[in-house]
Every structure is written in structure tokens, then in C-alpha cells.
Design a protein around this motif. Structure first.
Motif, PDB file in Angstrom:
ATOM      1  N   GLY A  90      -3.894 -18.014  24.291  1.00  0.00           N
ATOM      2  CA  GLY A  90      -4.161 -18.884  25.429  1.00  0.00           C
ATOM      3  C   GLY A  90      -5.385 -18.444  26.228  1.00  0.00           C
ATOM      4  O   GLY A  90      -5.813 -17.282  26.149  1.00  0.00           O
ATOM      5  N   GLU A  91      -5.932 -19.381  26.998  1.00  0.00           N
ATOM      6  CA  GLU A  91      -7.202 -19.160  27.697  1.00  0.00           C
ATOM      7  C   GLU A  91      -7.127 -17.997  28.677  1.00  0.00           C
ATOM      8  O   GLU A  91      -7.972 -17.106  28.669  1.00  0.00           O
ATOM      9  CB  GLU A  91      -7.616 -20.438  28.438  1.00  0.00           C
ATOM     10  CG  GLU A  91      -8.872 -20.273  29.284  1.00  0.00           C
ATOM     11  CD  GLU A  91      -9.206 -21.519  30.094  1.00  0.00           C
ATOM     12  OE1 GLU A  91     -10.192 -21.471  30.859  1.00  0.00           O
ATOM     13  OE2 GLU A  91      -8.478 -22.523  29.966  1.00  0.00           O
ATOM     14  N   PHE A  92      -6.100 -17.990  29.531  1.00  0.00           N
ATOM     15  CA  PHE A  92      -6.117 -17.029  30.632  1.00  0.00           C
ATOM     16  C   PHE A  92      -5.760 -15.628  30.167  1.00  0.00           C
ATOM     17  O   PHE A  92      -6.298 -14.631  30.683  1.00  0.00           O
ATOM     18  CB  PHE A  92      -5.194 -17.513  31.759  1.00  0.00           C
ATOM     19  CG  PHE A  92      -5.639 -18.837  32.319  1.00  0.00           C
ATOM     20  CD1 PHE A  92      -6.800 -18.926  33.070  1.00  0.00           C
ATOM     21  CD2 PHE A  92      -4.936 -19.999  32.042  1.00  0.00           C
ATOM     22  CE1 PHE A  92      -7.239 -20.145  33.561  1.00  0.00           C
ATOM     23  CE2 PHE A  92      -5.368 -21.228  32.525  1.00  0.00           C
ATOM     24  CZ  PHE A  92      -6.523 -21.302  33.279  1.00  0.00           C
ATOM     25  N   ALA A  93      -4.883 -15.535  29.189  1.00  0.00           N
ATOM     26  CA  ALA A  93      -4.603 -14.216  28.628  1.00  0.00           C
ATOM     27  C   ALA A  93      -5.835 -13.663  27.912  1.00  0.00           C
ATOM     28  O   ALA A  93      -6.112 -12.459  27.958  1.00  0.00           O
ATOM     29  CB  ALA A  93      -3.415 -14.295  27.662  1.00  0.00           C
ATOM     30  N   LEU A  94      -6.602 -14.548  27.263  1.00  0.00           N
ATOM     31  CA  LEU A  94      -7.812 -14.100  26.594  1.00  0.00           C
ATOM     32  C   LEU A  94      -8.853 -13.654  27.619  1.00  0.00           C
ATOM     33  O   LEU A  94      -9.549 -12.651  27.427  1.00  0.00           O
ATOM     34  CB  LEU A  94      -8.375 -15.215  25.709  1.00  0.00           C
ATOM     35  CG  LEU A  94      -9.594 -14.861  24.856  1.00  0.00           C
ATOM     36  CD1 LEU A  94      -9.332 -13.638  23.988  1.00  0.00           C
ATOM     37  CD2 LEU A  94     -10.002 -16.054  23.990  1.00  0.00           C
ATOM     38  N   ILE A  95      -8.960 -14.382  28.731  1.00  0.00           N
ATOM     39  CA  ILE A  95      -9.880 -13.965  29.801  1.00  0.00           C
ATOM     40  C   ILE A  95      -9.475 -12.588  30.327  1.00  0.00           C
ATOM     41  O   ILE A  95     -10.312 -11.696  30.521  1.00  0.00           O
ATOM     42  CB  ILE A  95      -9.906 -15.004  30.938  1.00  0.00           C
ATOM     43  CG1 ILE A  95     -10.596 -16.292  30.465  1.00  0.00           C
ATOM     44  CG2 ILE A  95     -10.628 -14.447  32.168  1.00  0.00           C
ATOM     45  CD1 ILE A  95     -10.498 -17.433  31.453  1.00  0.00           C
ATOM     46  N   ASP A  96      -8.173 -12.398  30.557  1.00  0.00           N
ATOM     47  CA  ASP A  96      -7.704 -11.086  31.017  1.00  0.00           C
ATOM     48  C   ASP A  96      -8.057  -9.999  30.004  1.00  0.00           C
ATOM     49  O   ASP A  96      -8.486  -8.896  30.375  1.00  0.00           O
ATOM     50  CB  ASP A  96      -6.186 -11.112  31.224  1.00  0.00           C
ATOM     51  CG  ASP A  96      -5.780 -11.936  32.437  1.00  0.00           C
ATOM     52  OD1 ASP A  96      -6.649 -12.197  33.297  1.00  0.00           O
ATOM     53  OD2 ASP A  96      -4.601 -12.325  32.514  1.00  0.00           O
ATOM     54  N   ARG A  97      -7.920 -10.321  28.722  1.00  0.00           N
ATOM     55  CA  ARG A  97      -8.219  -9.342  27.676  1.00  0.00           C
ATOM     56  C   ARG A  97      -9.692  -8.946  27.698  1.00  0.00           C
ATOM     57  O   ARG A  97     -10.053  -7.793  27.457  1.00  0.00           O
ATOM     58  CB  ARG A  97      -7.842  -9.952  26.319  1.00  0.00           C
ATOM     59  CG  ARG A  97      -8.082  -9.046  25.113  1.00  0.00           C
ATOM     60  CD  ARG A  97      -7.819  -9.820  23.820  1.00  0.00           C
ATOM     61  NE  ARG A  97      -8.024  -9.019  22.640  1.00  0.00           N
ATOM     62  CZ  ARG A  97      -7.091  -8.349  21.980  1.00  0.00           C
ATOM     63  NH1 ARG A  97      -5.836  -8.360  22.433  1.00  0.00           N
ATOM     64  NH2 ARG A  97      -7.376  -7.663  20.883  1.00  0.00           N
TER      65      ARG A  97
END
Length: 344
Positions: free
Chosen positions: A12-19
Motif C-alpha cells: 500500500g501507498e502509505f506503508a511504502l512511504i513510511d518504508r
């Protein structure tokens, strides 16, 4: 890219941004006031500086192929192209933002590799990655990078200042990226030939950022750009912007021995690679006749590469190629154009 595959769509977008936040930390002492985590990044240049901005998109299948380049190489290359534009103005980068279009089935390890490559160059060039955007695509991977930079007030160098009598100079050898591309396109034809230099030119171009600073500080330059579209095409940009013509001396154009060998194996003209190949990202600049010779030794010693005079700016509008026998022909601008068929 080993172990269990984690797909972009699964994360997902936001988990990837956090990563990805671990890649986006601005170094201490930088001019970044606010990095990732808000609607905009904030940069604070000095009051004496001018901001410069560039952006470029790199599309899978147009600019690179996943079977030719590691993700780290693609990331390096995408950022390098933009940093090179900053160098072409004799500026210095402040920070970069990255916009990705990703298919949901893409392995997240690819994205990690992409950012690893960008971060390697970002550290080398003091150009922190400070944010960006991502979106889903049903097509291929697309990377768009915007770099903000600065230059001392009134010291940006444009394409439009070339004057008749100026000497035309380049940094380093030309045609290497074209040789690397052709080696990837026609591997059987160049099998057994050394190609490490050419492949590195294609996969990991080097922005001449420090070289541009040296030249700005040590000499008077009338015009400057980076060679993204080939010497024939980019020199035409200088001439059109400056209202002048030019003569290039065929036997002065610097070509690496490896480029020559690859071109000959493909029954191609090495000079054509150097003039029209594109994506070398060396600097091309014009300067008065007395400016560059006194600093060539220092330049060579500091950067381990040579400044090479390849021609002269002249009155008129024609750009010509002078052969060793003294004959001249019009030099066509055959650099890369996204929306025109490639010429042979």
C-alpha cells in the motif's frame, strides 16, 4: 532482491512511504528546513543566491530496460540526469523530490533498489531526497524527479551568451553512452570486447557538478549546457539561443578507445556516436580564447579528466563540421528527439 517477494500492491501507498523515509533524511548542516511529512519540503538558501529548478521523467522501455540495468543503476541514472541540469547552469543542488508511477504487482525490493541508487548519488552530490509522490499505474514504471538548486546571484550561465570568436570546449570523452546502449542492443556483435567503460557511461552517468563549479569560479564562460542530446543537437541549442553559428573540428572530438572499438565492431562511425549519440552528460561550454588554457592543468589534476577544445563559435547561423582535409559540411542536429523517428 532475494527472499519473500513483497509486492507494492500488498504493502500500500502509505506503508511504502513510511518504508522509504529512511532514504529521505537530510544531512546535518544542509539547507533543508522541512523534509518529508508535510505538503511541501522547505529549503532556505542564502539571501545572495538564486534558486534554479529542473524536472525530468524517465520511462521504462523508453529510457531504460529492467533487463539491462539493476534497480540501483536506474535510480542513480534518474537522479543524475537532473543533477546534470543543475550543473549545466553552474549551480549547486539543494534537494530532490521523486514521483513514482508503479504497477501494484511490482516487487517492493525493486523500489528499495531504486532508492538505494538514488541515495548513493545524492550523498556524492550533496543533493538530499526530501520527498515526492507515488501513484498506481497499469503500465510500466515511471520515475519523475525534480531538483531545486541555487547559484550565486547573477552567476548562472545560460545557453544564450555565446559570441563569435569563442572557443567551444567539452569535458571528457563523448559517445560512451551510445556505445554502451549499442552493446546492450547488439551483444553478439560486441562479444569479447571490453565494454565496462561504455556500460558505466550508460548505466551510471556522472553529473559534472564539481567541474562546473571549478569552471565558473576560475574562468569566464559565455555559455554552458550538459550534453544530453548529443553534441550536434546541444550545440545547436547554444547557437540558436545565442544567434550564432559554429564550426566543429572532426579530429578534435574526444572519443574513448573502447567507444571506437565497439563502433568498429558494429561497422559504425565512432565520430557519429560522439556527435549524435547523446546521454554523455559531459559539459559543453564556450569561452573567450584566453580563458581555458591557463586552467587546463589544474582541471586535469583535480578531476582526472581533460578539457578538450572541439571548435569555434562564428558569425551566422550554420553549424559545420570541418574534416582533417579542410573541407566543411553542414553538421545536422541528430540528437535524440522523443517524438521524431530515430535517424540512422
Amino acid at each position: 532482491m532475494h527472499g519473500r517477494v513483497i509486492r507494492v500492491g500488498d504493502m500500500g501507498e502509505f506503508a511504502l512511504i513510511d518504508r522509504l523515509q529512511r532514504f529521505l533524511q537530510a544531512p546535518s548542516g544542509s539547507q533543508v528546513v522541512k523534509s518529508i511529512g508535510d505538503d511541501c519540503a522547505v529549503l532556505q538558501p542564502s539571501p545572495e543566491s538564486e534558486l534554479i529548478l529542473t524536472t525530468d521523467s524517465q520511462e521504462e522501455g523508453v529510457h531504460y530496460r529492467l533487463d539491462w540495468c539493476a534497480p540501483e543503476d536506474i535510480g542513480w541514472r534518474c537522479l543524475a540526469i537532473n543533477v546534470s541540469d543543475i550543473a549545466a547552469m553552474a549551480g549547486w543542488p539543494l534537494g530532490a523530490v521523486v514521483a513514482l508511477s508503479l504497477p501494484p504487482e511490482l516487487d517492493v525490493a525493486f523500489v528499495d533498489g531504486l532508492y538505494t541508487g538514488m541515495q548513493e548519488l545524492a550523498r556524492d552530490m550533496a543533493c538530499p531526497i526530501i520527498g515526492g509522490n507515488m501513484t498506481k499505474t497499469t503500465g510500466r514504471v515511471s520515475v519523475t524527479i525534480t531538483v531545486l538548486g541555487e547559484v550565486p546571484k547573477g552567476q548562472a550561465i545560460y545557453r544564450s551568451g555565446a559570441r563569435p570568436g569563442d572557443e567551444i570546449w567539452v569535458t571528457g570523452t563523448l559517445g560512451g553512452a551510445k556505445a554502451g546502449l549499442e552493446a546492450l542492443l547488439q551483444p553478439d556483435a560486441v562479444a569479447g570486447l571490453p565494454a565496462s567503460h561504455a556500460l558505466m557511461c550508460y548505466r551510471r552517468p556522472q553529473p559534472r557538478l564539481h567541474e562546473a563549479q571549478f569552471l565558473r569560479q576560475r574562468a569566464t564562460l559565455h555559455s554552458l549546457l550538459d550534453l544530453s542530446d548529443g553534441l550536434s543537437g546541444d550545440l545547436r541549442h547554444i547557437c540558436q539561443a545565442s544567434g550564432v553559428g559554429a564550426q566543429i573540428e572532426a579530429d578534435a572530438v574526444p572519443i574513448h578507445d573502447e567507444t571506437r572499438r565497439i563502433a568498429h565492431a558494429l561497422q559504425a562511425d565512432p565520430l557519429s556516436f560522439a556527435l549524435h549519440g547523446g546521454e554523455d552528460f559531459e559539459l559543453c561550454f564556450t569561452a573567450p580564447p584566453t580563458q581555458i588554457d591557463p586552467i587546463r592543468g589544474d582541471f586535469d589534476q583535480q578531476f582526472h579528466r581533460s578539457l578538450v577544445r572541439v571548435g569555434t563559435i562564428r558569425k551566422g547561423k550554420e553549424v559545420t563540421l570541418k574534416q582533417p582535409d579542410g573541407s566543411e559540411t553542414v553538421l545536422p542536429a541528430r540528437g535524440y528527439d522523443h517524438f521524431r523517428p530515430a535517424e540512422g
